[in-house]
Design a protein around this motif. Structure first.
Motif, PDB file in Angstrom:
ATOM      1  N   ILE A 114       0.215  -5.076 -11.294  1.00 24.16           N
ATOM      2  CA  ILE A 114       1.678  -5.008 -11.264  1.00 24.16           C
ATOM      3  C   ILE A 114       2.269  -5.537 -12.566  1.00 24.16           C
ATOM      4  O   ILE A 114       3.269  -5.024 -13.065  1.00 24.16           O
ATOM      5  N   VAL A 162       7.730 -10.158  -9.810  1.00 23.90           N
ATOM      6  CA  VAL A 162       6.292 -10.071 -10.061  1.00 23.90           C
ATOM      7  C   VAL A 162       5.665 -11.468 -10.060  1.00 23.90           C
ATOM      8  O   VAL A 162       4.582 -11.683  -9.496  1.00 23.90           O
ATOM      9  N   TRP A 176      -2.938  -4.116  -7.292  1.00 22.68           N
ATOM     10  CA  TRP A 176      -2.468  -3.441  -6.084  1.00 22.68           C
ATOM     11  C   TRP A 176      -3.518  -3.486  -4.982  1.00 22.68           C
ATOM     12  O   TRP A 176      -3.242  -3.876  -3.847  1.00 22.68           O
ATOM     13  N   THR A 197      11.602  -7.323  -7.009  1.00 27.55           N
ATOM     14  CA  THR A 197      10.976  -6.291  -7.828  1.00 27.55           C
ATOM     15  C   THR A 197      11.625  -4.937  -7.587  1.00 27.55           C
ATOM     16  O   THR A 197      11.889  -4.175  -8.541  1.00 27.55           O
ATOM     17  N   ALA A 240       7.131   3.079  -9.034  1.00 25.84           N
ATOM     18  CA  ALA A 240       6.877   1.640  -8.913  1.00 25.84           C
ATOM     19  C   ALA A 240       7.484   1.100  -7.622  1.00 25.84           C
ATOM     20  O   ALA A 240       6.872   0.272  -6.929  1.00 25.84           O
ATOM     21  N   MET A 244       5.725  -0.627  -4.265  1.00 23.44           N
ATOM     22  CA  MET A 244       6.187  -1.858  -3.621  1.00 23.44           C
ATOM     23  C   MET A 244       6.503  -1.610  -2.152  1.00 23.44           C
ATOM     24  O   MET A 244       6.283  -2.485  -1.305  1.00 23.44           O
TER      25      MET A 244
END
Length: 510
Positions: A114, A162, A176, A197, A240, A244
């Protein structure tokens, strides 16, 4: 297969270095196009890999079917935006920045870590800031600074998230795959980290309320840059957020993330649609259209199960169509020296192949069949009603109809040379090297026809910045529009692999 993960990144670096070492306008034009082609072919190959994922650099890079799809999108949109959009006079700085931009987006979708992904998305801000201000005008400089300030603020929020996620893992990892299989994560910190995030990355997506950079940056950028930003940069940031969202399913934070995405997505669709009603700048119109489409995609990400494959189809189709439109519109803006819809309409500059390709691309952007956006929106709608979010989906599509009608009305003026407003024009070119006087003939109901010549319609002649090969440019745009119609729909095997990967990650919850 592991070399395929490194190949796109290596080619981008080599292309950028070569353009700086070898002074050649032809090479400057070809290098970023070649990089896009390599990325596209690598992504296609990785999508059809028989392995669940590919790993390189000790696990720093990890590509599964989901990230391979995004890598393919980066390459496909890059081919359209750069291959069809670059003119015959490309500086090595411009070429190098384009290679850096593509490199950063490729790294973002390939990164398993990440932190590395955050770094790559921040790197796109650095590259595009210089590209946005390339024209050197005051407006472009203001747009670039506005973009840097707002995007960096959002990215700073994402960085905080993060760091908190790293703390939730006990300071062990930001991978991840390892986070997904770690059952000892601090759930409170994980929820906070994921929420921050998502909020941070939503700035790069252009979602409300951190959206204000988007219309300025897209309208002031060179057309290939606008095409890349609208066609794929926004989608990389959404990727992204999708990652998440999958992590939130594992970490039992899905309700909070779903709520955030629904609120921002719905607000983005509403605001963008209303802003398009009175919009008179063609490039800003396309920028607000991107915001509206990203809002619908954000709703699809929030829905999760049943809508993820549709969001991926949407990402690819929208990227190909929007990049084509920015290139087509850019031709006319460069030719007329204005992006005002009325002035462009009265100039009669939309003609020939450009005119018809623009109409076809707009049909796709409006979400009409046979383009894949239509089928993606239907699938998102069905998934939304099935999951109990029908009220939000219905509200979003009511606002989308406002955007639909706005685009139809404004683009009709371009397609039919202003005839939709009862205005006919006869261009008279005076014996002057820099200006053209447009004589406007207006029909009235109360008297005979009157001919008016308005100084407001005195348009400066702009320097021609046509593509290095109009035929090649049109060919690439046609391929892009065909791809936005058939490629996503004939990629069911790829989408099945992506869905299987997501189900494996989340235990079937998404």
């Amino acid at each position: 297969m592991n070399n395929l993960l490194l190949l796109p990144l290596a080619v981008a670096i080599a292309s950028a270095a070569t353009t700086y070492l070898v002074s050649s306008a032809k090479l400057n034009r070809i290098a970023p196009t070649l990089t896009s082609a390599v990325i596209f072919l690598s992504g296609i190959t990785l999508i059809h890999s028989h392995y669940p994922y590919e790993v390189a650099l000790g696990g720093v890079l990890r590509v599964d079917p989901l990230s391979a799809w995004m890598l393919t999108t980066v390459g496909a949109v890059g081919l359209t935006a750069i291959g069809a959009g670059l003119d015959s006079n490309v500086s090595r700085e411009y070429s190098g920045l384009l290679n850096g931009f593509i490199f950063a987006m490729s790294l973002a979708v390939e990164a398993d870590n990440i932190g590395v992904m955050w770094f790559a998305i921040e790197a796109t801000t650095v590259a595009t800031a210089f590209l946005v201000s390339k024209s050197g005008t005051r407006k472009s400089a203001e747009a670039a600074w506005k973009y840097v300030v707002i995007a960096s603020s959002g990215i700073a929020i994402a960085l905080l998230g993060v760091v908190i996620i790293f703390g939730a893992s006990g300071g062990k990892t930001l991978s991840w795959i390892l986070l997904i299989h770690d059952h000892q994560l601090n759930q409170g910190l994980l929820r906070l980290g994921i929420a921050l995030t998502v909020l941070g990355f939503s700035t790069k997506v252009g979602l409300f309320p951190m959206h204000s950079w988007l219309p300025d940056a897209h309208s002031q950028s060179p057309s290939p840059v606008s095409a890349l930003m609208s066609g794929v940069l926004l989608s990389v940031a959404l990727y992204a957020i999708l990652r998440m969202r999958l992590l939130s399913e594992v970490g039992m934070a899905s309700a909070e993330i779903k709520g955030i995405l629904i609120a921002m997505g719905l607000a983005s669709v509403a605001l963008a649609s209303l802003m398009m009603v009175r919009q008179r700048d063609i490039k800003r119109l396309l920028a607000y259209s991107s915001m509206e489409h990203m809002g619908v995609m954000a709703l699809g990400v929030a829905i999760g199960k049943g809508a993820t494959a549709a969001v991926l189809i949407y990402i690819l189709a929208h990227g190909l169509i929007k990049s084509s439109l920015f290139i087509l519109v850019g031709r006319v803006v460069n030719k007329t020296g204005t992006s005002d819809i009325t002035e462009i309409s009265l100039s009669g500059s939309f003609a020939g192949v450009t005119k018809y390709l623009t109409i076809i691309a707009m049909i796709g952007l409006l979400g009409l069949p046979p383009f894949a956006i239509f089928f993606a929106e239907i699938q998102i709608s069905v998934a939304g009603f099935t999951s109990g979010l029908g009220a939000y989906i219905a509200t979003a599509f009511i606002f989308a109809l406002v955007a639909f009608s706005s685009i139809i009305r404004l683009i009709a003026n371009l397609a039919f040379d202003g005839a939709i407003n009862g205005v006919n024009k006869t261009p008279i070119v005076e014996n002057h090297p820099f200006t053209e006087v447009l004589v406007v003939q207006r029909s009235t109901n109360s008297g005979p026809e009157a001919i008016e010549s308005s100084p407001a319609l005195l348009l400066p002649a702009a320097k021609s910045t046509t593509s290095h090969s109009p035929h090649l440019s049109n060919f690439l745009i046609v391929l892009s529009l065909v791809g936005a119609t058939v490629f996503p729909l004939f990629s069911q095997a790829s989408l099945n692999a992506i869905q299987f990967t997501i189900s494996t990650i989340t235990g079937g919850r998404s």
